[in-house]
Design a protein around this motif. Structure first.
Motif, PDB file in Angstrom:
ATOM      1  N   LEU A  43       0.798  -1.270  -0.024  1.00  0.00           N
ATOM      2  CA  LEU A  43       0.003   0.003  -0.011  1.00  0.00           C
ATOM      3  C   LEU A  43       0.857   1.376   0.076  1.00  0.00           C
ATOM      4  CD1 LEU A  43      -2.904  -0.562   2.783  1.00  0.00           C
ATOM      5  CD2 LEU A  43      -3.206  -0.166   0.013  1.00  0.00           C
ATOM      6  N   PHE A  44       1.924   1.096   0.674  1.00  0.00           N
ATOM      7  CA  PHE A  44       2.739   2.335   0.885  1.00  0.00           C
ATOM      8  C   PHE A  44       4.130   2.315   0.284  1.00  0.00           C
ATOM      9  CE2 PHE A  44       0.518   1.762   4.973  1.00  0.00           C
ATOM     10  CZ  PHE A  44      -0.542   2.778   4.944  1.00  0.00           C
ATOM     11  N   ASN A  45       4.152   1.451  -0.875  1.00  0.00           N
ATOM     12  CA  ASN A  45       5.303   1.527  -1.769  1.00  0.00           C
ATOM     13  C   ASN A  45       6.667   1.379  -0.913  1.00  0.00           C
ATOM     14  OD1 ASN A  45       4.016   1.776  -4.233  1.00  0.00           O
ATOM     15  ND2 ASN A  45       3.981   4.040  -4.007  1.00  0.00           N
ATOM     16  N   ARG A  46       6.733   0.318  -0.138  1.00  0.00           N
ATOM     17  CA  ARG A  46       7.940   0.235   0.667  1.00  0.00           C
ATOM     18  C   ARG A  46       8.325  -1.065   0.815  1.00  0.00           C
ATOM     19  NH1 ARG A  46       7.116   5.078   3.708  1.00  0.00           N
ATOM     20  NH2 ARG A  46       8.945   5.166   5.102  1.00  0.00           N
ATOM     21  N   LYS A  47       9.566  -1.500   1.079  1.00  0.00           N
ATOM     22  CA  LYS A  47       9.823  -2.726   0.827  1.00  0.00           C
ATOM     23  C   LYS A  47       9.953  -3.261   2.593  1.00  0.00           C
ATOM     24  CE  LYS A  47      12.571  -3.873  -3.132  1.00  0.00           C
ATOM     25  NZ  LYS A  47      13.757  -3.646  -3.678  1.00  0.00           N
ATOM     26  N   SER A  48      10.185  -2.444   3.357  1.00  0.00           N
ATOM     27  CA  SER A  48      10.395  -2.788   4.913  1.00  0.00           C
ATOM     28  C   SER A  48       9.675  -1.939   6.165  1.00  0.00           C
ATOM     29  CB  SER A  48      11.659  -3.303   5.078  1.00  0.00           C
ATOM     30  OG  SER A  48      12.549  -1.965   4.980  1.00  0.00           O
ATOM     31  N   LEU A  49       8.646  -1.000   5.398  1.00  0.00           N
ATOM     32  CA  LEU A  49       7.964  -0.347   6.527  1.00  0.00           C
ATOM     33  C   LEU A  49       7.535  -1.146   7.589  1.00  0.00           C
ATOM     34  CD1 LEU A  49       7.040   2.475   7.083  1.00  0.00           C
ATOM     35  CD2 LEU A  49       4.730   1.982   6.004  1.00  0.00           C
ATOM     36  N   ALA A  50       6.630  -2.173   7.129  1.00  0.00           N
ATOM     37  CA  ALA A  50       6.230  -3.346   8.145  1.00  0.00           C
ATOM     38  C   ALA A  50       7.377  -4.456   8.033  1.00  0.00           C
ATOM     39  CB  ALA A  50       5.045  -3.643   7.815  1.00  0.00           C
ATOM     40  N   ARG A  51       7.658  -5.010   9.059  1.00  0.00           N
ATOM     41  CA  ARG A  51       8.635  -6.186   8.974  1.00  0.00           C
ATOM     42  C   ARG A  51       7.877  -7.282   8.646  1.00  0.00           C
ATOM     43  NH1 ARG A  51      10.387  -3.600  13.909  1.00  0.00           N
ATOM     44  NH2 ARG A  51      11.978  -2.331  13.273  1.00  0.00           N
ATOM     45  N   VAL A  52       8.206  -8.145   7.528  1.00  0.00           N
ATOM     46  CA  VAL A  52       7.736  -9.332   7.003  1.00  0.00           C
ATOM     47  C   VAL A  52       8.523 -10.273   7.695  1.00  0.00           C
ATOM     48  CG1 VAL A  52       7.149 -10.527   4.891  1.00  0.00           C
ATOM     49  CG2 VAL A  52       7.138  -8.106   4.744  1.00  0.00           C
ATOM     50  N   SER A  53       7.984 -11.157   8.077  1.00  0.00           N
ATOM     51  CA  SER A  53       8.457 -12.466   8.674  1.00  0.00           C
ATOM     52  C   SER A  53       8.289 -13.800   8.066  1.00  0.00           C
ATOM     53  CB  SER A  53       8.448 -12.440  10.210  1.00  0.00           C
ATOM     54  OG  SER A  53       8.808 -13.955  10.690  1.00  0.00           O
ATOM     55  N   SER A  54       8.923 -14.597   7.655  1.00  0.00           N
ATOM     56  CA  SER A  54       8.309 -16.038   7.146  1.00  0.00           C
ATOM     57  C   SER A  54       7.923 -16.702   8.558  1.00  0.00           C
ATOM     58  CB  SER A  54       9.631 -16.833   6.565  1.00  0.00           C
ATOM     59  OG  SER A  54      10.685 -16.812   7.363  1.00  0.00           O
ATOM     60  N   VAL A  55       8.059 -16.591   9.744  1.00  0.00           N
ATOM     61  CA  VAL A  55       7.666 -17.306  11.007  1.00  0.00           C
ATOM     62  C   VAL A  55       6.385 -16.703  11.213  1.00  0.00           C
ATOM     63  CG1 VAL A  55       8.291 -17.927  12.962  1.00  0.00           C
ATOM     64  CG2 VAL A  55      10.205 -17.482  11.557  1.00  0.00           C
ATOM     65  N   PRO A  56       5.213 -17.408  11.235  1.00  0.00           N
ATOM     66  CA  PRO A  56       4.186 -16.998  11.554  1.00  0.00           C
ATOM     67  C   PRO A  56       4.153 -16.316  13.216  1.00  0.00           C
ATOM     68  CG  PRO A  56       3.900 -18.951  10.731  1.00  0.00           C
ATOM     69  CD  PRO A  56       5.243 -18.878  11.048  1.00  0.00           C
ATOM     70  N   GLY A  57       3.301 -15.518  13.509  1.00  0.00           N
ATOM     71  CA  GLY A  57       3.115 -15.061  14.873  1.00  0.00           C
ATOM     72  C   GLY A  57       4.391 -13.959  15.430  1.00  0.00           C
ATOM     73  N   LYS A  58       4.815 -13.423  14.446  1.00  0.00           N
ATOM     74  CA  LYS A  58       6.205 -12.578  14.578  1.00  0.00           C
ATOM     75  C   LYS A  58       5.557 -11.413  15.167  1.00  0.00           C
ATOM     76  CE  LYS A  58      10.568 -13.218  14.551  1.00  0.00           C
ATOM     77  NZ  LYS A  58      11.201 -13.858  15.645  1.00  0.00           N
ATOM     78  N   THR A  59       4.327 -10.700  14.605  1.00  0.00           N
ATOM     79  CA  THR A  59       3.933  -9.406  15.042  1.00  0.00           C
ATOM     80  C   THR A  59       3.099  -9.735  16.421  1.00  0.00           C
ATOM     81  OG1 THR A  59       3.728  -8.716  12.906  1.00  0.00           O
ATOM     82  CG2 THR A  59       2.688  -7.531  14.367  1.00  0.00           C
ATOM     83  N   ALA A  60       3.911  -9.534  17.467  1.00  0.00           N
ATOM     84  CA  ALA A  60       3.213  -9.640  18.772  1.00  0.00           C
ATOM     85  C   ALA A  60       2.862  -8.459  19.433  1.00  0.00           C
ATOM     86  CB  ALA A  60       4.023 -10.619  19.451  1.00  0.00           C
ATOM     87  N   THR A  61       2.662  -7.237  18.857  1.00  0.00           N
ATOM     88  CA  THR A  61       2.526  -5.853  19.246  1.00  0.00           C
ATOM     89  C   THR A  61       1.566  -5.232  18.345  1.00  0.00           C
ATOM     90  OG1 THR A  61       4.434  -5.147  17.969  1.00  0.00           O
ATOM     91  CG2 THR A  61       4.767  -5.557  20.163  1.00  0.00           C
ATOM     92  N   ILE A  62       0.996  -4.175  18.816  1.00  0.00           N
ATOM     93  CA  ILE A  62       0.336  -3.462  18.021  1.00  0.00           C
ATOM     94  C   ILE A  62       1.001  -2.353  17.437  1.00  0.00           C
ATOM     95  CG2 ILE A  62      -1.746  -1.655  17.825  1.00  0.00           C
ATOM     96  CD1 ILE A  62      -3.151  -3.177  19.635  1.00  0.00           C
ATOM     97  N   ASN A  63       1.067  -2.229  16.167  1.00  0.00           N
ATOM     98  CA  ASN A  63       2.192  -1.506  15.603  1.00  0.00           C
ATOM     99  C   ASN A  63       1.418  -0.204  14.760  1.00  0.00           C
ATOM    100  OD1 ASN A  63       4.314  -2.946  16.158  1.00  0.00           O
ATOM    101  ND2 ASN A  63       4.047  -4.081  14.370  1.00  0.00           N
ATOM    102  N   PHE A  64       1.733   0.968  14.967  1.00  0.00           N
ATOM    103  CA  PHE A  64       1.059   2.131  14.524  1.00  0.00           C
ATOM    104  C   PHE A  64       2.121   2.836  13.404  1.00  0.00           C
ATOM    105  CE2 PHE A  64      -1.468   1.736  18.212  1.00  0.00           C
ATOM    106  CZ  PHE A  64      -2.702   2.328  17.980  1.00  0.00           C
ATOM    107  N   TYR A  65       1.330   2.994  12.156  1.00  0.00           N
ATOM    108  CA  TYR A  65       1.805   3.736  10.907  1.00  0.00           C
ATOM    109  C   TYR A  65       1.387   5.280  10.724  1.00  0.00           C
ATOM    110  CZ  TYR A  65       4.067  -1.020  10.791  1.00  0.00           C
ATOM    111  OH  TYR A  65       4.658  -2.149  10.936  1.00  0.00           O
ATOM    112  N   GLY A  66       1.744   6.050  10.539  1.00  0.00           N
ATOM    113  CA  GLY A  66       1.060   7.334  10.314  1.00  0.00           C
ATOM    114  C   GLY A  66       1.212   7.839   8.808  1.00  0.00           C
ATOM    115  N   MET A  67       0.148   8.155   8.464  1.00  0.00           N
ATOM    116  CA  MET A  67       0.334   9.128   7.185  1.00  0.00           C
ATOM    117  C   MET A  67      -0.786  10.148   7.202  1.00  0.00           C
ATOM    118  SD  MET A  67      -0.222   7.718   3.250  1.00  0.00           S
ATOM    119  CE  MET A  67      -1.822   7.451   3.431  1.00  0.00           C
ATOM    120  N   GLU A  68      -0.552  11.259   6.940  1.00  0.00           N
ATOM    121  CA  GLU A  68      -1.218  12.675   6.981  1.00  0.00           C
ATOM    122  C   GLU A  68      -2.411  12.443   8.156  1.00  0.00           C
ATOM    123  OE1 GLU A  68      -2.951  13.412   3.019  1.00  0.00           O
ATOM    124  OE2 GLU A  68      -1.027  12.880   2.149  1.00  0.00           O
ATOM    125  N   ASN A  69      -3.413  12.535   8.024  1.00  0.00           N
ATOM    126  CA  ASN A  69      -4.580  12.658   9.105  1.00  0.00           C
ATOM    127  C   ASN A  69      -5.175  11.100   9.628  1.00  0.00           C
ATOM    128  OD1 ASN A  69      -5.990  12.236   6.590  1.00  0.00           O
ATOM    129  ND2 ASN A  69      -7.797  12.947   7.516  1.00  0.00           N
TER     130      ASN A  69
END
Length: 199
Positions: A43-69
């Motif tokens: 969506l944001f034309n980035r390779k690693s804005l969000a970290r992609v993992s081949s291991v399921p369950g890696k995102t164990a936090t709520i991550n906030f990304y900001g754009m405009e409003n």
């Protein structure tokens, strides 16, 4: 909206750490390894804005990304079996705490793997979103992995597998072919524009 300007803002491991809402929010939910990080990066034309993992369950936090409003909120993946009970409870506390809170949540993008029937956890989430009347869109990920006839079969099957399927906005998505990217951005643009008009 300039999608290249999205930036990572913060990660929270407990719901109590999340500051009060400052902007409208759009959340991404789905089971572990369904492709939330990949979708966010596309969506944001980035390779690693969000970290992609081949291991399921890696995102164990709520991550906030900001754009405009808008804040884009990446919720932990649910339904991954190989984590401890206490860790599962923490994740579900994070997801439920966020969805049940009084935040300015305008939409949930719920990701479901197009290749398979929705899991029990997917159906729980869909029913929760219907019951609480939270607006949501189902994004069918990994659409490029299916041949045309397989895809038609899965779409027909979803009609019986997912409650109220014909009333839900459904978008097939592929990170390889970019299918669905513009449609998703259009929804985000409309939400952002609505917010500016009501400001």
């Amino acid at each position: 909206m300039n999608y290249n300007k999205a930036e990572f803002c913060a990660s929270y491991g407990k719901f109590s750490q999340i500051p009060p809402p400052e902007r409208i929010e759009i959340a991404f939910a789905g089971r572990s390894n369904v492709g939330k990080s990949t979708l966010i990066n596309k969506l944001f034309n980035r390779k690693s804005l969000a970290r992609v993992s081949s291991v399921p369950g890696k995102t164990a936090t709520i991550n906030f990304y900001g754009m405009e409003n808008i804040y884009f909120v990446d919720l932990p993946g649910y339904g991954y079996a190989k984590v401890s009970k206490s860790e599962k409870e923490r994740w579900s506390g994070l997801i439920e705490g966020y969805l049940n809170s009084d935040r300015d949540l305008r939409l949930v993008f719920l990701l479901v793997d197009m290749r398979h029937a929705p899991s029990a956890d997917d159906l729980d989430m869909i029913n929760y979103l219907i019951d609480t009347e939270l607006p949501f869109v189902i994004v069918l990920t990994k659409a490029d992995k299916l041949k045309k006839t397989e895809r038609e079969k899965r779409m027909a099957a979803f009609r019986t597998e997912i409650p109220c399927f014909d009333d839900i906005h459904v978008i097939p998505f592929s990170s390889q072919t970019f299918e669905g990217v513009e449609e998703l951005r259009q929804i985000i643009d409309d939400i952002a524009a609505d917010d500016e008009e009501n400001f």
